[in-house]
Enzyme design. Structure first.
Site, short mmCIF file in Angstrom:
data_model
loop_
_atom_site.label_atom_id
_atom_site.label_comp_id
_atom_site.label_asym_id
_atom_site.label_seq_id
_atom_site.Cartn_x
_atom_site.Cartn_y
_atom_site.Cartn_z
N LYS A 40 -8.54 13.83 4.75
CA LYS A 40 -7.64 12.68 4.73
C LYS A 40 -6.63 12.87 5.86
CE LYS A 40 -6.59 13.97 0.44
NZ LYS A 40 -6.71 12.76 -0.35
N ARG A 41 -5.82 11.84 6.17
CA ARG A 41 -4.78 12.03 7.17
C ARG A 41 -3.89 13.21 6.80
NH1 ARG A 41 -4.38 8.10 11.44
NH2 ARG A 41 -2.43 9.15 11.91
N HIS B 140 0.80 -1.23 0.00
CA HIS B 140 0.00 0.00 0.00
C HIS B 140 0.83 1.27 0.00
CE1 HIS B 140 -3.99 -1.85 0.88
NE2 HIS B 140 -3.25 -2.76 1.47
N LYS C 117 -14.71 8.29 -3.36
CA LYS C 117 -15.96 8.60 -2.65
C LYS C 117 -16.49 9.96 -3.09
CE LYS C 117 -14.03 5.93 1.05
NZ LYS C 117 -13.10 5.98 2.19
N LYS D 270 0.65 14.54 1.22
CA LYS D 270 -0.71 14.82 0.74
C LYS D 270 -0.91 16.32 0.49
CE LYS D 270 -2.60 10.77 3.21
NZ LYS D 270 -3.23 9.89 2.21
N THR E 180 -8.60 6.63 -1.85
CA THR E 180 -9.95 6.08 -1.97
C THR E 180 -10.97 7.18 -1.66
OG1 THR E 180 -9.63 5.23 0.27
CG2 THR E 180 -9.46 3.64 -1.53
I1 GPV Z 1 1.27 1.45 4.14
N1 GPV Z 1 -2.25 3.53 3.37
C1 GPV Z 1 -2.75 3.77 4.64
O1 GPV Z 1 -3.83 4.30 4.79
N2 GPV Z 1 -2.04 3.39 5.72
C2 GPV Z 1 -0.88 2.73 5.62
O2 GPV Z 1 -0.26 2.38 6.64
C3 GPV Z 1 -0.40 2.48 4.31
C4 GPV Z 1 -1.09 2.89 3.21
C5 GPV Z 1 -3.09 3.90 2.23
C6 GPV Z 1 -2.41 4.63 1.09
O3 GPV Z 1 -1.71 5.75 1.60
C7 GPV Z 1 -3.50 5.07 0.11
O4 GPV Z 1 -2.93 5.69 -1.02
C8 GPV Z 1 -4.32 3.86 -0.32
O5 GPV Z 1 -5.44 4.27 -1.07
C9 GPV Z 1 -4.82 3.08 0.89
O6 GPV Z 1 -3.73 2.74 1.74
C10 GPV Z 1 -5.52 1.80 0.51
O7 GPV Z 1 -4.77 1.05 -0.39
#
Ligand code: GPV
Length: 832
Positions: free
Chosen positions: A558-559, A367, A670, A564, A666
């Site tokens: 988002k975080r 991820h 949404k 970002k 994601t």
């Molecule tokens: I590695 N992501 C997350 O939320 N936490 C993590 O520890 C890690 C990846 C996220 C990515 O940052 C996003 O781009 C992605 O859409 C999401 O994982 C789901 O795949």
């Protein structure tokens, strides 16, 4: 109603309004223990949840029994995070009894929406990764796939975020404080999990060298099951979460010595294992307790999976035909060594056979490419905490490196990169390499991310195993994110194309032809406006700021992460603020900038950006010279529940990460599905969103991933030159550095300015600023033309069908898991 239900005294299964009402009144008295006059909103929530739960238990047992009787191949989704949020609205909608429930409550003088508000938000995850796992659970159940989620039942979910003087402050999140009506404790489902100790070598019955793990500390993993209701309520799968329990020796052993308090203290310490979710998103601290959490839930899950398998089988040859295990990132990757240990040490399987079984069973999803997020546990810690696993990892590594092509080619650089052990500095176990090697398939989460995986982190492995890497672009569940969260739009869509889209989101493409229909546009706008009013009320409640419903709702939720680039967004807001003040006679498009997101408690830069946004908001929102044309709000405590209010109300979706850094995203999906236009870089799934919605219906700006790569490699980028040549950027930065937004502490933002200048602007905020401002201008210009804007918004909704997590999950099922839909059998059900 089912015939088998009729004889029961209490209509625990009735789905009609009267039956529901009677159940509510029964439950309130006999299980919650209150009468209607004394009942609080929370009592009513528990009452309704328990009554709804009754209505899914039969289907749940039917589903589980069918899988068992057919010995169906199951998929096990192992994830340290499940960001599921509230479940009442979801259960009602997927069971199809929302209206009946609303009416039943009406008759008691209660409002369903109020009852829903009493449910805590289950935040057993940080962000995208955890929410993806939750969407996948919904899709597996809705597609009738035999899928189980396995994770940890954290007593404390992700911290509650509050702002104090504009700074983030964290509070414990006590979601279980008043009990959890959705979970079924399974005190009999209990597995031992060991830590520490040492490994003893011995000769087995046929004289072979063998190993046993001795003198270890033991913890028990106890199961809690939560039903996962698929759309239509036919398939009801299971999310099994583990909670740490001290063994009985702990409870009574020391007690006999008279050291009672010590025993109790030990018990508490042991049970800390499942106490709290680590609040870091995509970064790894290297903390021992975290490693123990990872092993704890992985070991318990594997023991449970093998127990289930052995109900039908006497050897492990067909394990890969009966179980697929998906590793959600590397957090459960220790499972590869654990399955080897269970098969070899406990079940006497030979090494080579065990390895073939292991690899055929596991698959791994990556991820992120961020180096700081790639887990690498110190060898010395691993040796201490999991001594047998460390041996097994060495063995896997030795066998692999001996056979690798790199060795044949005499390429030592490549060989050291392929190693499971990073030998530079303090030696570490590379969990990504272990996960790759121990899996038959490895996937990225967007087309771009998967390509970059091949070119960067896993380039050497890709050369070694060219068939292993594959792409599975993420998706989102249309049930929670459109059907449930956006009822005005959902009703409008259904009125035109029927409700087939809820189950098959590709059908939503039928809306495209309505984009030119003026009446439909008007209704689409009306739905959006309703959602914006609801959000405006929420903003007023949460922040005290009044925003204009008819302003452009520009949303970044988002975080908080430097990559970002919330900083890019707030800098553009300052530039816009200056323009508005400079040109008070121009008729500006009113804009409301909406931010929300948590920062990891130890991520100082992200917390400073939060403070900056709050400081800028305070100045801008109180400046009469902009005539309410610009408002900035940072909503506290972003979570799934807040997202359900925000997503439907957005006009513009900010997806502005430095290209190449966001694996997928994601939230972008949404927002677009709910009719927001995206302003974004060509990063992650934005690339594919552009392909689907069409380049005329999205605002793309900024450097591409390739350009970012080249720019960083050339070293030829000087942010000071960029700043000097852009007066509006320079002015915005000067205002920050001279304390315009922080008169009480003018130097507060020095670290941010430093990072953007001498720090080299790693995230290329300054490099993308001018292009970003132009894209923002284009968005504001378009917003003046409400007909054109609405047309494009409709085309976004209509063209997002492919981003359903149902599509994603079926790709996993057919291309990775070889798992097929199984229709639950309902033995006693007869039509009446
Ligand atoms: I590695 N992501 C997350 O939320 N936490 C993590 O520890 C890690 C990846 C996220 C990515 O940052 C996003 O781009 C992605 O859409 C999401 O994982 C789901 O795949």
């Amino acid at each position: 109603m089912d015939a088998r239900y009729k004889s029961r005294e209490i209509e625990r299964r009735s789905l009609d309004v009267d039956g529901l009402k009677r159940s509510f009144l029964e439950w309130l008295v006999y299980s919650v223990g209150k009468d209607a006059r004394a009942a609080t909103r929370r009592d009513w929530f528990h009452t309704v949840a328990l009554a709804v739960r009754d209505r899914l238990v039969d289907r749940w047992m039917d589903t589980t029994r069918t899988y068992y009787q057919q010995d169906a191949k199951r998929v096990y989704y192992l994830s340290l995070e499940f960001l599921i949020g509230r479940l009442l609205t979801n259960s009602l909608a997927n069971l199809g009894i929302t209206d009946q429930c609303r009416q039943a409550l009406d008759r008691i003088g209660l409002n369903l929406d109020d009852v829903v508000e009493a449910e805590p938000d289950a935040a057993l995850g940080n962000g995208g990764l955890g929410r993806l796992a939750a969407c996948f659970l919904d899709s597996m159940a809705s597609e009738a796939l035999p899928g189980y989620g396995y994770g940890i039942r954290y007593e404390f979910g992700l911290f509650e975020q509050r702002f104090e003087h504009g700074w983030q402050v964290e509070y414990p999140e006590q979601w279980l404080q008043f009990g959890n009506p959705w979970e079924f404790p399974r005190p009999e489902v209990l597995y031992p999990v060991q830590f520490y100790g040492r490994v003893e070598e011995f000769r087995d019955s046929v004289g072979e060298r063998a190993y046993r793990w001795v003198d270890a500390e033991r913890v028990l993993a106890m199961a809690y099951d939560t039903p996962v209701v698929g759309y239509g309520g036919d398939t009801i799968n299971t999310l099994r979460l583990w909670s740490a329990r001290a063994t009985r020796d702990f409870n009574f052993g020391h007690f006999n010595d008279g050291a009672y308090m010590k025993a109790v203290e030990q018990k508490v310490l042991t049970e800390n294992l499942s106490r709290v979710l680590y609040p870091n998103d995509a970064t790894e601290g290297g903390k021992e307790l975290r490693l123990k959490q990872e092993y704890f839930f992985t070991s318990a899950s594997l023991q449970d999976i093998l127990r289930r398998y052995l109900q039908h089988h006497s050897n492990f040859d067909s394990l890969p035909d009966k179980a697929a295990i998906q590793l959600n990132d590397t957090h459960p990757a220790i499972g590869i060594a654990e399955l080897m240990r269970l098969l070899v040490d406990q079940h006497g399987v030979t090494w080579d056979k065990a390895w073939d079984i292991t690899r055929a069973t596991f698959s791994y999803t990556n991820h992120t490419l961020l180096p700081e997020a790639l887990e690498a546990w110190p060898v010395r810690m691993m040796e201490r905490v999991l001594p047998r696993h460390m041996q097994i990892i060495y063995e896997i590594n030795a066998k692999f490196l001996n056979r690798s092509k790199a060795r044949a080619a005499g390429d030592n650089g490549r060989l050291s990169r392929l190693s499971l052990i990073d030998e530079r500095g303090d030696r570490r176990v590379r969990m990504g390499n272990l996960a790759f090697l121990g899996s038959h398939k490895v996937n990225g989460v967007s087309a771009l991310h998967t390509e970059l995986m091949k070119q960067t982190v896993f380039a050497d492995f890709h050369a070694e195993f060219p068939e292993r890497i594959n792409n599975k672009t993420n998706g989102i569940t249309p049930r929670r994110w459109l059907h449930q969260a956006n009822q005005p739009l959902a009703a409008l869509i259904t009125s035109r194309i029927g409700n087939g889209w809820i189950k098959d989101l590709s059908q939503i493409s039928a809306l495209a032809e309505k984009a030119d229909d003026l009446v439909f546009r008007e209704e689409f706008r009306r739905a959006k406006r309703k959602n914006k009013k609801r959000l405006a009320a929420y903003i007023a409640r949460q922040t005290g700021v009044d925003v204009q419903v008819d302003s452009l709702f520009d949303v970044q939720v988002k975080r908080m992460h430097e990559y970002k680039r919330q900083l890019l967004n707030i800098l553009q807001a300052i530039a816009l603020y200056n323009e508005m003040r400079d040109n008070p006679t121009v008729s500006w498009v009113p804009v409301t900038k909406i931010f929300a997101g948590k920062a990891a408690p130890s991520y100082h830069m992200a917390k400073l950006i939060i403070k900056l946004i709050n400081d800028v908001a305070k100045v801008v929102n109180h400046d009469p010279s902009v005539h309410d044309n610009l408002k900035i709000v940072l909503l506290p405590n972003y979570n799934v529940t807040a997202a359900e209010i925000i997503m439907p109300a957005a006009d513009l979706s900010e997806q502005i990460s430095t290209a190449g850094m966001e694996a997928s995203g994601t939230g972008n999906m949404k927002l677009a599905l709910n009719g927001a236009l995206t302003i974004g870089t060509l990063d992650g799934a934005n690339v594919e969103i552009r392909e689907h919605v069409g380049e005329d219906n999205i605002f793309i700006f900024g450097l591409t991933a390739e350009e970012v790569n080249d720019l960083r490699a050339s070293g030829g980028f000087n942010p000071r030159d960029v700043i000097a040549s852009n007066p509006s950027l320079k002015r915005a930065l000067d205002m920050i550095s001279t304390g315009v937004f922080s008169p009480d502490d003018p130097h507060r933002y020095h670290p941010i300015l430093q990072a953007l200048t001498d720090g080299g602007d790693h995230f290329l905020v300054t490099a993308d600023f001018s292009d970003y401002c132009q894209a923002q201008q284009a968005a504001m210009d378009l917003y003046r033309d409400q007909e054109e804007w609405t047309r494009k918004a409709i085309l976004n909704t209509a063209n997002m069908g492919w981003f359903s997590s149902d599509r994603t999950i079926m790709e996993y099922a057919t291309e990775i898991w070889d798992v097929h839909p199984v229709k639950p059998e309902h033995p006693a059900e007869t039509e009446t």
